[in-house]
Design an enzyme around this catalytic site. Structure first.
Site, PDB file in Angstrom:
ATOM      1  N   ASP A  36      -1.964 -26.075 -36.712  1.00 48.20           N
ATOM      2  CA  ASP A  36      -1.524 -26.754 -35.498  1.00 48.20           C
ATOM      3  C   ASP A  36      -0.941 -25.700 -34.546  1.00 48.20           C
ATOM      4  O   ASP A  36      -0.648 -24.570 -34.962  1.00 48.20           O
ATOM      5  CB  ASP A  36      -0.484 -27.805 -35.875  1.00 48.20           C
ATOM      6  CG  ASP A  36       0.135 -28.488 -34.676  1.00 48.20           C
ATOM      7  OD1 ASP A  36      -0.624 -28.984 -33.824  1.00 48.20           O
ATOM      8  OD2 ASP A  36       1.376 -28.502 -34.577  1.00 48.20           O
ATOM      9  N   ASP A  38       1.496 -26.535 -31.241  1.00 49.88           N
ATOM     10  CA  ASP A  38       2.842 -26.849 -30.755  1.00 49.88           C
ATOM     11  C   ASP A  38       3.769 -27.189 -31.916  1.00 49.88           C
ATOM     12  O   ASP A  38       3.490 -28.063 -32.737  1.00 49.88           O
ATOM     13  CB  ASP A  38       2.788 -28.026 -29.777  1.00 49.88           C
ATOM     14  CG  ASP A  38       2.077 -27.659 -28.489  1.00 49.88           C
ATOM     15  OD1 ASP A  38       2.534 -26.726 -27.814  1.00 49.88           O
ATOM     16  OD2 ASP A  38       1.054 -28.294 -28.175  1.00 49.88           O
ATOM     17  N   THR A 131      -5.580 -28.459 -32.614  1.00 49.56           N
ATOM     18  CA  THR A 131      -4.494 -28.878 -31.738  1.00 49.56           C
ATOM     19  C   THR A 131      -4.871 -30.099 -30.918  1.00 49.56           C
ATOM     20  O   THR A 131      -6.043 -30.300 -30.577  1.00 49.56           O
ATOM     21  CB  THR A 131      -4.095 -27.724 -30.791  1.00 49.56           C
ATOM     22  OG1 THR A 131      -3.096 -28.175 -29.868  1.00 49.56           O
ATOM     23  CG2 THR A 131      -5.298 -27.204 -30.005  1.00 49.56           C
ATOM     24  N   SER A 132      -3.858 -30.898 -30.578  1.00 42.00           N
ATOM     25  CA  SER A 132      -4.066 -32.043 -29.692  1.00 42.00           C
ATOM     26  C   SER A 132      -4.080 -31.644 -28.229  1.00 42.00           C
ATOM     27  O   SER A 132      -4.356 -32.476 -27.360  1.00 42.00           O
ATOM     28  CB  SER A 132      -2.978 -33.100 -29.939  1.00 42.00           C
ATOM     29  OG  SER A 132      -3.122 -33.669 -31.222  1.00 42.00           O
ATOM     30  N   LYS A 163      -4.892 -37.076 -33.685  1.00 41.14           N
ATOM     31  CA  LYS A 163      -3.996 -37.176 -34.823  1.00 41.14           C
ATOM     32  C   LYS A 163      -3.110 -38.423 -34.603  1.00 41.14           C
ATOM     33  O   LYS A 163      -2.731 -38.681 -33.469  1.00 41.14           O
ATOM     34  CB  LYS A 163      -3.106 -35.934 -34.924  1.00 41.14           C
ATOM     35  CG  LYS A 163      -3.859 -34.614 -35.117  1.00 41.14           C
ATOM     36  CD  LYS A 163      -2.900 -33.430 -35.014  1.00 41.14           C
ATOM     37  CE  LYS A 163      -3.629 -32.101 -35.071  1.00 41.14           C
ATOM     38  NZ  LYS A 163      -2.717 -30.957 -34.891  1.00 41.14           N
ATOM     39  N   ASP A 188       3.832 -29.422 -37.926  1.00 45.67           N
ATOM     40  CA  ASP A 188       5.251 -29.732 -37.727  1.00 45.67           C
ATOM     41  C   ASP A 188       5.531 -31.207 -37.498  1.00 45.67           C
ATOM     42  O   ASP A 188       6.657 -31.653 -37.676  1.00 45.67           O
ATOM     43  CB  ASP A 188       5.786 -28.960 -36.524  1.00 45.67           C
ATOM     44  CG  ASP A 188       5.292 -29.559 -35.213  1.00 45.67           C
ATOM     45  OD1 ASP A 188       6.117 -30.029 -34.402  1.00 45.67           O
ATOM     46  OD2 ASP A 188       4.062 -29.585 -35.006  1.00 45.67           O
TER      47      ASP A 188
END
Length: 240
Positions: A36, A38, A131-132, A163, A188
């Site tokens: 991931d 962030d 990642t989003s 996600k 996270d």
């Protein structure tokens, strides 16, 4: 057994069955790592807080409640949860504005401690960013944090589901040519940890936010992680 890594020795989480003595592992093995961005490689919390609290104020929502939802998800998916009666087309339009706003704001974006050294150690290790964020936002944030972009990236444009759906992690594993069960996810957020778990992968939680969602292992930051590859393609992840 789930583990928590804290400053000092590894300690196990509470066991479901009493009086069970099991050695605490300090090494995980895999074939690939899925990362991931962030909260895992990049600390962008200051920007996320600014942008989403402004959004919450515009829509008459409680900022604290909004912040409980938005980490790890694509913006339109967060909006769908927070404004369930709003048409998804409007959420996608609003999300495009939010992405532009976040991409223009890099104040306070820094690396998670240890991220640069961690990424450098993956030179010979199969890995991908999952990642989003979209391409412009992920590119800008990694640059602002002084981090190199992995060669393989699964971004918001690459998937149809956000996600906590496992699509992104499953796609990353497939593009690396590695079975899901042979991947370790670094995450996270609750949404990200749920996505990794749904994909059948083991999860290293990074930072205090991760600890609430019971990943397999939790580290304070990436200074507590060391990675090495072996001649047979096994990746060893040392925790602690």
């Amino acid at each position: 057994m789930s583990l928590r890594v804290i400053p000092g020795p590894l300690v196990p989480r509470a066991l479901e069955l009493p009086m069970t003595a099991t050695a605490v592992p300090t090494v995980l093995t895999a074939r690939a790592l899925l990362l991931d961005m962030d909260g895992t490689l990049v600390n962008s919390d200051a920007v996320v807080e600014r942008c989403w609290r402004r959004w919450a104020s515009r829509h008459g929502l409680d900022g604290d409640e909004v912040m409980k939802v938005v980490h790890g998800r694509q913006g339109h998916a967060s909006m769908a949860l927070l404004l369930p009666d709003r048409p998804m087309a409007q959420n996608h339009e609003d999300n495009a504005r939010m992405l532009a706003e976040e991409t223009a704001d890099m104040e306070g974006v820094v690396e998670i401690p240890g991220a640069a050294a961690f990424l450098a150690s993956l030179r010979d290790v199969p890995h991908a960013l999952v990642t989003s964020a979209d391409v412009p936002l992920s590119t800008a944030r990694m640059a602002a944090a002084g981090l190199p972009l992995p060669a393989l990236r699964v971004t918001a444009e690459s998937v149809g589901e956000s996600k906590p759906h496992p699509e992104g992690f499953l796609k990353g594993a497939a593009e690396l040519g590695v079975a899901p069960e042979d991947c370790i996810v670094f995450e996270d957020s609750g949404a990200g940890i749920a996505a990794g778990r749904a994909a059948g992968m083991r999860i290293v939680g990074v930072g205090p936010r991760a600890d609430s969602y019971e990943p397999d292992v939790v580290v304070r930051d990436l200074t507590q992680v060391r990675v090495e590859s072996t001649a047979d393609g096994t990746v060893r992840v040392y925790i602690g």
